[in-house]
Structures are given as C-alpha cells and as structure tokens.
Design a protein around this motif. Structure first.
Motif, short mmCIF file in Angstrom:
data_model
loop_
_atom_site.label_atom_id
_atom_site.label_comp_id
_atom_site.label_asym_id
_atom_site.label_seq_id
_atom_site.Cartn_x
_atom_site.Cartn_y
_atom_site.Cartn_z
N LYS B 46 0.82 -1.21 0.00
CA LYS B 46 0.00 0.00 0.00
C LYS B 46 0.86 1.26 0.00
N THR B 47 1.81 1.32 0.93
CA THR B 47 2.61 2.54 1.06
C THR B 47 3.48 2.76 -0.17
N THR B 48 4.11 1.68 -0.65
CA THR B 48 4.96 1.79 -1.85
C THR B 48 4.14 2.26 -3.05
N MET B 66 -3.72 9.96 4.92
CA MET B 66 -3.86 9.50 6.30
C MET B 66 -3.42 8.04 6.35
N GLU B 67 -2.46 7.75 7.21
CA GLU B 67 -1.95 6.40 7.35
C GLU B 67 -2.49 5.80 8.63
N ALA B 68 -3.29 4.77 8.52
CA ALA B 68 -3.83 4.16 9.72
C ALA B 68 -2.99 2.98 10.12
N VAL B 74 5.76 4.95 11.05
CA VAL B 74 6.71 4.80 9.95
C VAL B 74 6.12 5.14 8.59
N ASP B 75 4.86 4.73 8.34
CA ASP B 75 4.29 4.95 7.02
C ASP B 75 4.07 6.43 6.72
N ALA B 76 3.58 7.18 7.69
CA ALA B 76 3.33 8.61 7.46
C ALA B 76 4.64 9.32 7.15
N LEU B 120 -6.78 7.42 2.27
CA LEU B 120 -6.71 6.74 3.55
C LEU B 120 -6.07 5.39 3.34
N GLU B 121 -4.89 5.16 3.94
CA GLU B 121 -4.33 3.80 3.93
C GLU B 121 -4.89 3.11 5.15
N ASN B 122 -5.80 2.17 4.94
CA ASN B 122 -6.48 1.49 6.04
C ASN B 122 -5.53 0.49 6.71
MG LIG Z 1 1.88 0.73 4.79
#
Ligand SMILES: [Mg+2]
Ligand SMILES: Nc1nc2c(ncn2[C@@H]2O[C@H](COP(=O)(O)OP(=O)(O)OP(=O)(O)O)[C@@H](O)[C@H]2O)c(=O)[nH]1
Ligand SMILES: [Zn+2]
Lengths: 113, 222
Positions: B46-48, B66-68, B74-76, B120-122
């Motif tokens: 997701k993040t990549t 928004m990184e959940a 780390v993701d944000a 939104l990354e769930n």
């Molecule tokens: Mg991620």
C-alpha cells in the motif's frame, strides 16, 4: 480485535436506547448473530465483559447471543439451502450462481432492564 | 422492585456507522474532496504504491494522506519523505479497522484547504475494514502475487466492495504459481464491475494506469 470494535458499537447503541427510555441499569443485552458473520461469539463475550464493566449502566450486564442460521439462494434452480453445510455451491444442482439470503447479520435484538 | 422490562431494538450494529459514513460522504462532496480508501493485507504494498501514485499525480492534484496503523508512525513519515505532501498517522488504538468517525477525526487533523484528493491507507487486514464504511468516495485494494490468486474466493466481502483491485509485485511472478487470468476471473465472480490492474510498485510499472483510473474517477465524481 474485530470483536472489540463491535462491542463499542453495541455499547454506543445501548446507551442511546437507555437514555431515550430513562433506564439506568441494563441487565441483559440480546444479540442475533448470523452463522456466517465474521464474529466469534466467545471473543465477543470476552470483549463485552471487559468493556461493559467500565460503564455504570452496563456493569455486570450479560451479553446473550442467539445464532441465526445462514441460508443461500440458488439462481439456477431456485432452491434455498444451508450455507454452513454446503457453502457457495448449490447441493441441488451444482451451480455456483448463488447468493447469501441471510446469516451474516450482527443485530442488537433487545435489552432487558 | 426488580421488575423486568424488555426493550426491542432490532438494529444492526453497523447501522450507526453507515449513517456517519453517508453524512461524511455528503460533506466531502460539498467540499470537493474525493476520499480514496485503500485496503490490503499487511505488506501487500500500500505505502509503496501510494508513493508512486502520488508522485505521478501531485502536479495535477492537491493530495493529503492518512496512514492508519495500530501503533507506529513509519508509514506517514515514509510518505512525507518520498513525496513531500502532507501526511498524518492515525492510531486505531488496537482496532483492526477504521470507521467513519475515526476517518472524520483524521480529516479534521489535516489542512484541507484546496485539497482535491484525500487518501486513507487502512489497517492491513482483508476482513474487518470491508465491514466498516469510512465515508469514502471509492474503495481500492491491493492483492500481491505472493498472497495467491484464490484470495477473492476466501475474502469475498472485501473484493465485492472494491471498485479497483491492483495486483501488485508482478516482478515476483516467476517464483510463484500465480495465475493472473484466474485471479481476474475470481475477482469478477465477486464483483463484475471491479477494474483489475496489474502493477509493480517496486519499478512503477502499471502504476500510471492506476493514476489514470483515479483521475477519471475524480472527473466523473465531480
Ligand atoms: Mg503501509
Ligand atoms: N518485489 C516487490 N516488492 C514490493 C513491491 N511493492 C512493495 N514491495 C515490498 O513489500 C514490502 C511491503 O511494502 P509496503 O508498501 O510497506 O506494504 P504496506 O501494504 O504498506 O504494508 P503495511 O502498511 O505494513 O500493511 C516492502 O518491503 C516493499 O519494498 C513490488 O512491486 N515488488
Ligand atoms: Zn441450484
């Protein structure tokens, strides 16, 4: 973890109903939970005990769970059958053009005060 | 004393969240903010994928993320470092999904002036997020090659609610028995309208198709 989230929703809804009905103590909350919902009843009651006891309204309140059967409908032959027994494939004609009629609900049925 | 009374409720526990979500969707529509909810198992990319997509779109759109996560930042930080756009972390406090109320709190913490696209990354999970409407305009999900082509059969709800399914990590195809055609067929069994896009977030291959899909969806939604 999923169950804890569900418990918070139940608490929120029950609190609202209690407020509307001027109730200050709830004895039992009765749930209807479908056989193929993603809820595991034992986890739900564990989470319930932990979270409910933090609320004055719900301290010692029991969570009763009725399991409701899941039924699937077959579009090809028009039969209904038990989802838990046969899954996606129709036991009458072998078709997989089927859909769930009921049995994934997570419903607050009633509260006893 | 001790009289017992039964009060009928007969209400789905998801109902309040669904109402919250519909309200949020309306408010966002009025503000002209398209909300994309991105879901997948942990580690599917997701993040990549977001970093690649944002870098393709950030000149055309104002984007906020928004990184959940259950509990980490780390993701944000990754998103901010790699794209320069505004990104915040939402902690779910142990919960396995975000609901509409938590999404609203996240949006409130963002600087939304001029933003066209909020993403939104769930939480990484194929079950719970599918049951909780976040008030999003569209749902996207990622299935990565190592997870196997049978996932649409095992997690039907997730696939049935997604508007687009990205098949990620196409570069590792030679090491896995992953049949893309079969997978696409399974996705369409669950959801005939879902668009399936194979990508490789590592190299960026195919990500332009997803970026174009997003642009088209935003245009149609306006
Ligand atoms: Mg991620
Ligand atoms: N080979 C390969 N690896 C990839 C690809 N996309 C992502 N990865 C790797 O997969 C791992 C997880 O990627 P992330 O983008 O952090 O996945 P995520 O879904 O955001 O993970 P969580 O937020 O922890 O659920 C990282 O090591 C990435 O480098 C790809 O297309 N090919
Ligand atoms: Zn049949």
């Amino acid at each position: 973890m999923h169950e804890l989230g569900i418990v918070f929703y139940i608490i929120r809804d029950v609190k609202e109903v209690a407020r509307e009905n001027n109730v200050d103590k709830v004895k039992t909350v009765v749930m209807d939970i479908g056989e193929v919902s993603t809820i595991i009843p034992d986890y739900l009651t564990d989470c319930w005990r932990w979270a409910a006891d933090k609320e004055d309204l719900l301290r010692g309140c029991e969570l009763k769970i009725n399991t409701t059967p899941a039924m699937t409908y077959c579009e090809d032959c028009g039969n209904e059958y038990s989802t838990a027994q046969h899954g996606k494939k129709c036991p009458h004609c072998g078709s997989d053009r089927t859909y769930l009629l009921r049995g994934n609900e997570v419903e607050i049925k009633e509260i006893i005060v | 004393m001790d009289e017992v009374k039964v009060i009928e409720i007969k209400k789905s526990v998801f109902e309040s969240n669904e109402k919250d979500a519909d309200n949020l969707r309306k408010e966002l529509k009025d503000k002209g903010i398209f909300l994309l909810n991105l879901m997948s198992s942990p580690g599917s990319g997701k993040t990549t994928t977001l970093i690649r997509t944002i870098n393709l779109l950030k000149d055309k759109l104002r984007i906020a993320v928004m990184e959940a996560d259950i509990d980490s930042d780390v993701d944000a930080i990754k998103i901010k470092d790699a794209t320069g756009i505004q990104s915040i972390q939402l902690h779910t406090g142990g919960m396995c999904h975000l609901d509409a109320e938590m999404t609203r709190q996240g949006l409130d913490a963002l600087e939304l002036e001029g933003v066209d696209l909020a993403i939104l990354e769930n939480v990484g999970n194929l079950i719970c997020p599918a049951e909780f409407d976040t008030g999003n305009s569209k749902n996207a999900m990622i299935l990565s090659v190592p997870e196997g082509e049978d996932k649409p059969l095992k997690y039907p709800l997730m696939f049935s609610i997604c508007d687009v399914v990205l098949i990620n990590k196409m570069d590792v195809m030679p090491y896995f028995d992953f049949n893309l055609e079969k997978c696409t067929e399974y996705v369409h069994m669950r959801n005939p309208k879902a668009k399936v896009i194979p990508i490789c977030a590592k190299t960026g291959e195919g990500v332009d198709k997803f970026a174009q899909w997003l642009l088209d969806e935003i245009e149609n939604w306006k």
